[in-house]
Design a protein around this motif. Structure first.
Motif, mmCIF file in Angstrom:
data_model
loop_
_atom_site.group_PDB
_atom_site.id
_atom_site.type_symbol
_atom_site.label_atom_id
_atom_site.label_comp_id
_atom_site.label_asym_id
_atom_site.label_seq_id
_atom_site.Cartn_x
_atom_site.Cartn_y
_atom_site.Cartn_z
ATOM 1 N N LYS A 125 16.460 6.896 1.667
ATOM 2 C CA LYS A 125 15.470 5.814 1.618
ATOM 3 C C LYS A 125 14.432 6.051 2.704
ATOM 4 O O LYS A 125 14.752 6.521 3.800
ATOM 5 C CB LYS A 125 16.117 4.445 1.856
ATOM 6 N N ASN B 60 8.486 2.227 5.525
ATOM 7 C CA ASN B 60 7.244 2.286 6.284
ATOM 8 C C ASN B 60 6.990 0.921 6.902
ATOM 9 O O ASN B 60 7.013 -0.091 6.207
ATOM 10 C CB ASN B 60 6.072 2.685 5.386
ATOM 11 N N SER C 226 7.380 5.335 10.343
ATOM 12 C CA SER C 226 8.085 5.717 9.125
ATOM 13 C C SER C 226 9.514 6.052 9.525
ATOM 14 O O SER C 226 9.738 6.878 10.415
ATOM 15 C CB SER C 226 7.415 6.934 8.486
ATOM 16 N N THR D 183 4.342 -5.605 7.996
ATOM 17 C CA THR D 183 4.495 -5.226 6.591
ATOM 18 C C THR D 183 5.528 -4.112 6.508
ATOM 19 O O THR D 183 5.440 -3.131 7.251
ATOM 20 C CB THR D 183 3.159 -4.726 6.000
ATOM 21 N N GLU E 38 7.503 -1.557 3.745
ATOM 22 C CA GLU E 38 7.537 -1.016 2.389
ATOM 23 C C GLU E 38 8.679 -0.016 2.279
ATOM 24 O O GLU E 38 8.948 0.724 3.216
ATOM 25 C CB GLU E 38 6.234 -0.294 2.051
ATOM 26 N N SER E 39 9.310 -0.011 1.125
ATOM 27 C CA SER E 39 10.316 0.995 0.820
ATOM 28 C C SER E 39 9.807 1.790 -0.366
ATOM 29 O O SER E 39 9.515 1.231 -1.423
ATOM 30 C CB SER E 39 11.657 0.345 0.478
ATOM 31 N N LYS E 40 9.664 3.076 -0.173
ATOM 32 C CA LYS E 40 9.155 3.939 -1.238
ATOM 33 C C LYS E 40 10.256 4.259 -2.244
ATOM 34 O O LYS E 40 11.401 4.477 -1.882
ATOM 35 C CB LYS E 40 8.611 5.254 -0.665
ATOM 36 N N SER F 209 3.640 0.592 -9.365
ATOM 37 C CA SER F 209 3.864 0.531 -7.925
ATOM 38 C C SER F 209 4.710 1.721 -7.483
ATOM 39 O O SER F 209 5.638 2.129 -8.169
ATOM 40 C CB SER F 209 4.580 -0.767 -7.568
ATOM 41 N N GLU F 210 4.383 2.259 -6.326
ATOM 42 C CA GLU F 210 5.184 3.325 -5.747
ATOM 43 C C GLU F 210 6.190 2.769 -4.748
ATOM 44 O O GLU F 210 6.911 3.520 -4.114
ATOM 45 C CB GLU F 210 4.281 4.349 -5.057
ATOM 46 N N ASN F 211 6.226 1.452 -4.603
ATOM 47 C CA ASN F 211 7.124 0.812 -3.650
ATOM 48 C C ASN F 211 8.305 0.187 -4.364
ATOM 49 O O ASN F 211 8.154 -0.457 -5.389
ATOM 50 C CB ASN F 211 6.393 -0.280 -2.867
ATOM 51 N N GLU F 212 9.484 0.359 -3.787
ATOM 52 C CA GLU F 212 10.671 -0.314 -4.292
ATOM 53 C C GLU F 212 10.592 -1.799 -3.955
ATOM 54 O O GLU F 212 10.924 -2.645 -4.760
ATOM 55 C CB GLU F 212 11.905 0.320 -3.663
ATOM 56 N N ARG G 211 8.219 -4.593 -1.047
ATOM 57 C CA ARG G 211 7.217 -4.773 0.007
ATOM 58 C C ARG G 211 7.376 -6.183 0.551
ATOM 59 O O ARG G 211 7.375 -7.146 -0.217
ATOM 60 C CB ARG G 211 5.821 -4.581 -0.549
#
Length: 186
Positions: free
Chosen positions: A60, A63, A86, A147, A149-151, A167-170, A172
């Motif tokens: 995982k 960010n 990160s 903020t 975010e999990s990619k 979305s590229e985020n799992e 946010r």
């Protein structure tokens, strides 16, 4: 033919789109001013689904954006400065070893852990992170926005260009601190 095309597009979108997750939450952010420096403390709590994936060996990437804003009465809030971190977590369920990496763009720190809980505690929390010195700021009202975010898995470029709304985020999560005032420093 058109219905088949639309059905195919909906199938692709449903497979690639991340599920909405409401379980992630940010505790804090707490802002403290000490010795003319602004310190921020916060942590994030993950859903059980994400913790289980990490236990099973899925890497995982998280960010973290820590941004300072100045509040204006008439104008929109002014972005003053920000920090970016990160953090990546990797687990080896066979060896029962957990590795976390943190990077701020300049310094990379890698730590090894024997327990998942200690790794997540280090990875998902920031304690007394120095944001800036108040002598560098103008007098006014400010707040800190965090903020996280999990990619998700890497989406192939062709699909990303075709389906720009994916979305590229799992997940946010965004949370603002309480407002605080900085007076003129002599």
């Amino acid at each position: 033919m058109l219905r088949q095309y639309i059905a195919f597009l909906l199938l692709i979108i449903s497979v690639l789109a991340p599920a909405r997750s409401e379980g992630q939450g940010i505790s804090g952010p707490g802002v403290e001013i000490a010795d003319d420096d602004i310190y921020v403390t916060f942590s994030i709590k993950l859903e059980e689904k994400n913790i289980l994936e990490i236990k099973q060996g899925i890497d995982k990437e998280f960010n973290f954006y820590i941004d300072l804003f100045r509040i204006w009465n008439i104008w929109p809030n002014e972005f003053v400065l920000g920090k970016y971190y990160s953090r990546t977590v990797k687990s080896d369920p066979i060896k029962k070893e957990y590795v976390a990496t943190s990077s701020d763009g300049n310094v990379i720190i890698e730590k090894r852990f024997r327990s998942l809980e200690s790794m997540l505690g280090w990875t998902l929390s920031f304690r007394d992170l120095k944001l800036t010195n108040i002598r560098e700021l103008d007098p006014g009202r400010y707040f800190v926005r965090v903020t996280v975010e999990s990619k998700i898995r890497k989406i192939p470029p062709v699909i990303r260009y075709i389906f720009i709304f994916l979305s590229e985020n799992e997940f946010r999560a965004v949370k603002d601190s309480a407002n605080f005032v900085i007076k003129g420093v002599k």
